[in-house]
Design a protein around this motif. Structure first.
Motif, PDB file in Angstrom:
ATOM      1  N   LEU A 160      69.689  -9.017  36.025  1.00  0.00           N
ATOM      2  CA  LEU A 160      70.324  -8.768  34.731  1.00  0.00           C
ATOM      3  C   LEU A 160      69.767  -9.782  33.737  1.00  0.00           C
ATOM      4  O   LEU A 160      69.655 -10.971  34.047  1.00  0.00           O
ATOM      5  CB  LEU A 160      71.837  -8.937  34.878  1.00  0.00           C
TER       6      LEU A 160
ATOM      7  N   ALA B 194      73.534  -3.132  37.314  1.00  0.00           N
ATOM      8  CA  ALA B 194      72.640  -4.100  37.966  1.00  0.00           C
ATOM      9  C   ALA B 194      73.149  -4.447  39.356  1.00  0.00           C
ATOM     10  O   ALA B 194      72.361  -4.576  40.308  1.00  0.00           O
ATOM     11  CB  ALA B 194      72.519  -5.353  37.111  1.00  0.00           C
TER      12      ALA B 194
ATOM     13  N   ALA C  19      64.690  -4.275  36.055  1.00  0.00           N
ATOM     14  CA  ALA C  19      65.780  -5.112  35.556  1.00  0.00           C
ATOM     15  C   ALA C  19      66.514  -4.365  34.459  1.00  0.00           C
ATOM     16  O   ALA C  19      66.013  -3.370  33.915  1.00  0.00           O
ATOM     17  CB  ALA C  19      65.249  -6.447  35.034  1.00  0.00           C
ATOM     18  N   ILE C  20      67.701  -4.869  34.116  1.00  0.00           N
ATOM     19  CA  ILE C  20      68.494  -4.307  33.028  1.00  0.00           C
ATOM     20  C   ILE C  20      68.718  -5.392  31.991  1.00  0.00           C
ATOM     21  O   ILE C  20      69.186  -6.489  32.306  1.00  0.00           O
ATOM     22  CB  ILE C  20      69.843  -3.767  33.532  1.00  0.00           C
TER      23      ILE C  20
END
Length: 340
Positions: A106, A99, A75-76
């Motif tokens: 996100l 993403a 994930a970011i």
């Protein structure tokens, strides 16, 4: 399966990216902007333009140092706010695009949560002491001065906060007033280490409860310097070390009086600090001294985690991700956030 989080921080004038794997720091890259020093403060338009130039190389370097490919990311996490809107837009837009291209979640992070949770970043070959819940965090920076009760990684309660200026703002404005330069905190801290902190006295506010006020201290210093320089134009230069030491002690006294009061009221003996002003040597020393005197277990963040950095965003993002939180791609950054 491991969770690998890329954190992106762009709330002010530092562009930063970091990679954390299951809470362990793999990389933390920061590009600072020197251009603002000549202006005596951060210029928002210049900051956002510099972020545009720095974001791609900083993220690329963070992945390289971590030995991680973009496709390995779980994930970011990115800073949604608070901060400078133009700067936040750069980091938010980049995080969204990345993403989307990787088809991964996100996660948005409150910048202030990041400063608190920086105490949970684990590093290889380090002691990695972490506070137990609940704990108190004295969160002090250029934009915030708060005492926060942290009940869990995602449950925060503000017990007290400034009603006017932040303590970091007080450092910066008084440094500018004295012609010492920007950023003011490190300059005043350095000069204070060479001065007599008991020589001069400045007015302390009497604010009920656990809230803070720093505007009156600035005014007290302003009038003091003005009056003394009317008698001796060289007064500032002759006494700048003692002035800085006395001013810094006054600010730290104000901070610590309320922190001690909060610890007594809550009965909590786990105490940490966070934010840019947590790098101040006088404050760090006082927190440790008070901790020994009052039986606290104290936690001081490493200097590299006191200023704005993406490691704190990544670790906060990990907590949010594991709690099942996600944010949509149409999310917008905000310059102010009312709650934690």
């Amino acid at each position: 399966m491991s969770d690998i989080i890329l954190g992106i921080e762009s709330s002010c004038d530092d562009t930063s990216a970091a990679v954390i794997k299951d809470g362990w720091l793999l990389s933390n890259v920061i590009a600072s902007q020197e251009v603002h020093k000549s202006f005596g403060g951060v210029v928002p338009e210049l900051a956002s333009r510099a972020h545009e130039l720095n974001i791609v190389p900083v993220v690329s370097e963070a992945l390289t140092r971590a030995g991680v490919k973009a496709e390995d990311l779980t994930a970011i996490a990115f800073t949604r706010g608070p901060g400078l809107l133009g700067s936040l837009l750069v980091g938010t837009s980049f995080a969204k695009a990345m993403a989307l291209s990787l088809n991964i979640p996100l996660v948005m992070v409150n910048h202030l949560q990041g400063h608190v949770l920086a105490n949970f970043v684990k590093q290889y070959d380090k002691e990695n002491r972490q506070p137990s819940f609940p704990f108190l965090c004295l969160l002090v920076s250029g934009g915030n001065s708060q005492i926060v009760r942290v009940n869990s990684p995602l449950e925060f309660e503000i017990l007290g906060q400034t009603i006017d200026d932040a303590v970091g703002e007080a450092f910066d404005k008084c440094s500018k007033m004295m012609g010492l330069g920007y950023p003011g905190g490190p300059i005043i801290d350095r000069l204070a280490s060479q001065g007599n902190s008991d020589r001069f006295k400045f007015a302390k506010p009497h604010i009920p409860g656990l809230d803070y006020s720093f505007s009156g201290v600035k005014t007290s210093l302003l009038y003091f310097v003005r009056d003394e320089m009317a008698k001796d134009p060289d007064f500032m230069e002759k006494n700048k070390e003692d002035i800085c030491a006395s001013f810094q002690k006054c600010l730290i006294d104000i901070l610590m009086d309320k922190l001690v009061k909060a610890a007594k009221q809550t009965g909590i003996k786990e105490v940490c600090i966070g934010g840019g002003v947590s790098a101040n040597s006088g404050l760090r020393r006082r927190v440790e001294e008070e901790g020994k005197k009052r039986g606290w277990t104290t936690y001081l963040p490493e200097f590299k985690f006191t200023t704005d950095n993406a490691a704190m965003i990544a670790i906060a993002g990990l907590f949010h991700y594991r709690a099942g939180e996600r944010c949509p791609l149409d999310i917008a950054p905000v310059s102010r956030i009312a709650d934690f």
